[in-house]
Design a protein around this motif. Structure first.
Motif: not given
Ligand code: GLN
Length: 261
Positions: A57-70, A246-254
């Motif tokens: 898990v973690g910031i990178d894992a979550e951002i990567a998940e969103k990228i993969a989805e897109k 759309d604020g997704t990255i800021a929210a994941i980091i926060e």
């Protein structure tokens, strides 16, 4: 008879077309495994990537998940040594490297980086009450510094004093950041230089250590991609742009680094 010939011709056409598509995607397909975005990381870098039970898990894992989805791909995370990530991306073993990885001129010679999605700083960890109180003391004294092998902390510190480092002789390399921190606790090194956020979690997990209120350098974190895969680089940059807007990255980091803590 005519119909049969027509059918055969049509089939032949379809077959040769599929062949062409397959050959094409093999030669310059966007990912090494069709439908999958294979990400190499080193999962001992909290809060960017770490294990929660058996899941990374973690910031990178979550951002990567969103990228993969897109990108319409399924994310697969592979945990490897930090200093084998770039070589693996270069040899097309993995599609991307995402590991709180800093953009450096040197690395740009072998791989491409996407736009940056986060910032990092190199922090100095010492034992509480250490006579090392700032970066200057660390650099000018005869201290041993622990680093994680192949990281920017290693690269900076290993450089000569004229270039802002302490030189190879005073640097002790460890394959995991945590091993460097253990060496500090047991007095084998006098300080550890490592990225600030993991530094905080190491200090929280080991009593008697503290982070100096002084930073060594500021860095940009980005995702590395094979130099021959411009298509993937462009698509990830587009995804990053949308996820920033759309604020997704800021929210994941926060979520992982609350700004008021
Ligand atoms: N930011 C540092 C680097 O890129 C450390 C990354 C890490 O240890 N995962 O070298």
């Amino acid at each position: 008879m005519k119909n049969v010939i027509k059918k055969i011709v049509a089939m032949g056409l379809v077959l040769s077309m599929t062949g062409a598509v397959a050959a094409c995607s093999k030669k310059k397909g966007m990912t090494v495994k069709k439908g999958t975005l294979t990400m190499a990381t080193n999962a001992y870098f909290q809060p960017y990537e770490y294990y929660e039970d058996s899941k990374i898990v973690g910031i990178d894992a979550e951002i990567a998940e969103k990228i993969a989805e897109k990108l319409g791909l399924e994310l697969k995370i592979v945990d490897v040594e930090f200093d084998s990530i770039i070589a693996g991306v270069q040899s097309d073993k993995y599609d991307i490297g995402m590991a709180g990885m800093t953009v450096t001129e040197d690395r740009l010679k072998t791989i491409n980086f996407t736009d940056s999605y986060a910032k990092g700083v190199q922090a100095i960890i010492v034992k509480e009450g250490s006579e090392i109180t700032d970066a200057d003391t660390l650099l000018s004294g005869d201290y041993k510094v622990g680093v994680q092998q192949g990281t920017t902390g290693d690269i900076y510190l290993s450089s000569s004093p004229e270039d802002g480092g302490v030189g190879e002789d005073r640097v002790v390399r460890f394959s995991k950041g945590n091993d460097a921190v253990v060496a500090l606790s047991t007095g084998k090194v006098d300080a550890v230089v490592i990225d600030n956020e993991p530094a905080k979690s190491f200090v929280a997990a080991n009593s008697g250590l503290t982070i100096l209120p002084t930073f060594y350098t500021e860095e940009d974190y980005a995702i590395c991609v094979n130099k021959n895969n411009q298509e993937l680089l462009d698509k990830i940059n587009q995804a990053l742009k949308e996820l920033t807007e759309d604020g997704t990255i800021a929210a994941i980091i926060e979520k992982y680094i609350p700004s008021n803590s």
